[in-house]
Design a protein around this motif. Structure first.
Motif, PDB file in Angstrom:
ATOM      1  N   PHE A 122       0.838  -1.201   0.000  1.00  0.00           N
ATOM      2  CA  PHE A 122       0.000   0.000   0.000  1.00  0.00           C
ATOM      3  C   PHE A 122       0.870   1.247   0.000  1.00  0.00           C
ATOM      4  N   SER A 123       0.338   2.327  -0.541  1.00  0.00           N
ATOM      5  CA  SER A 123       1.045   3.610  -0.509  1.00  0.00           C
ATOM      6  C   SER A 123       0.055   4.712  -0.166  1.00  0.00           C
ATOM      7  N   PHE A 124       0.585   5.867   0.183  1.00  0.00           N
ATOM      8  CA  PHE A 124      -0.256   7.001   0.562  1.00  0.00           C
ATOM      9  C   PHE A 124      -0.908   7.627  -0.661  1.00  0.00           C
ATOM     10  N   THR A 125      -2.010   8.300  -0.429  1.00  0.00           N
ATOM     11  CA  THR A 125      -2.733   9.022  -1.467  1.00  0.00           C
ATOM     12  C   THR A 125      -3.102  10.403  -0.929  1.00  0.00           C
ATOM     13  N   PHE A 141      -2.737  15.467   6.410  1.00  0.00           N
ATOM     14  CA  PHE A 141      -2.716  16.017   7.753  1.00  0.00           C
ATOM     15  C   PHE A 141      -2.739  17.530   7.653  1.00  0.00           C
ATOM     16  N   PHE A 142      -3.731  18.128   8.295  1.00  0.00           N
ATOM     17  CA  PHE A 142      -3.975  19.568   8.278  1.00  0.00           C
ATOM     18  C   PHE A 142      -3.264  20.164   9.494  1.00  0.00           C
ATOM     19  N   GLY A 155       5.718  10.396   0.678  1.00  0.00           N
ATOM     20  CA  GLY A 155       4.459  10.342  -0.054  1.00  0.00           C
ATOM     21  C   GLY A 155       3.240  10.756   0.752  1.00  0.00           C
ATOM     22  N   LEU A 156       3.440  11.158   1.997  1.00  0.00           N
ATOM     23  CA  LEU A 156       2.340  11.574   2.863  1.00  0.00           C
ATOM     24  C   LEU A 156       1.977  13.023   2.565  1.00  0.00           C
TER      25      LEU A 156
END
Length: 156
Positions: free
Chosen positions: A68-71, A76-77, A110-111
């Protein structure tokens, strides 16, 4: 422990990412690091999972592999009180990553993050629709959000 905790899946870089994030935020700390033993699932001594805090928010990180990878659908605000805070977080979190529009960036893991001054909310929700519109139009042209430019646009 907080009831809901973001759980971040990394491909072998959980410890590196955690160290990176903890080095950026002023009120941050590592809470726990679990390492693999003889039975795995990874090489003995490698990080299996880690828990850390950024400004009171607890995160869990897992070395889960390449599945899995980030999208950007999840980000995060980060609310910032000053331009200095916006500038510092923007530059440090985007290092090795990608800067986008409207305060969004993707870090080197990638976050996705949104680095947003609290003033933005006040300007774009002003009861004077013309002021709010000018502030929104100014923000839509920005990558990193500039508080002085927002204020100038809001004022007209």
């Amino acid at each position: 422990m907080q009831k809901v905790t973001p759980f971040l899946w990394f491909d072998g870089k959980a410890e590196e990412a955690m160290t990176f994030y903890v080095s950026i935020f002023k009120n941050a700390k590592v809470l726990n690091v679990s390492r693999c033993g003889e039975s795995g699932p990874g090489p003995k001594g490698s990080v299996m999972s880690a828990t850390f805090q950024l400004d009171g928010q607890t995160f869990m990180a897992l070395n889960g592999g390449p599945h899995f990878s980030f999208t950007p659908a999840i980000s995060f605000f980060v609310s910032c009180e000053t331009q200095q805070e916006v500038d510092e977080l923007w530059e440090r979190l985007s290092a090795g990553g990608e800067k986008s529009r409207c305060g969004w960036l993707k870090d080197k893991y990638g976050l996705s993050w949104q680095i947003v001054p609290t003033a933005l909310g006040r300007y774009i929700t002003d009861k004077d629709g013309a002021k709010a519109k000018r502030a929104m139009q100014a923000m839509m042209k920005m990558k990193k959000i500039d508080i002085a430019a927002l204020q100038a646009a809001h004022a007209g």
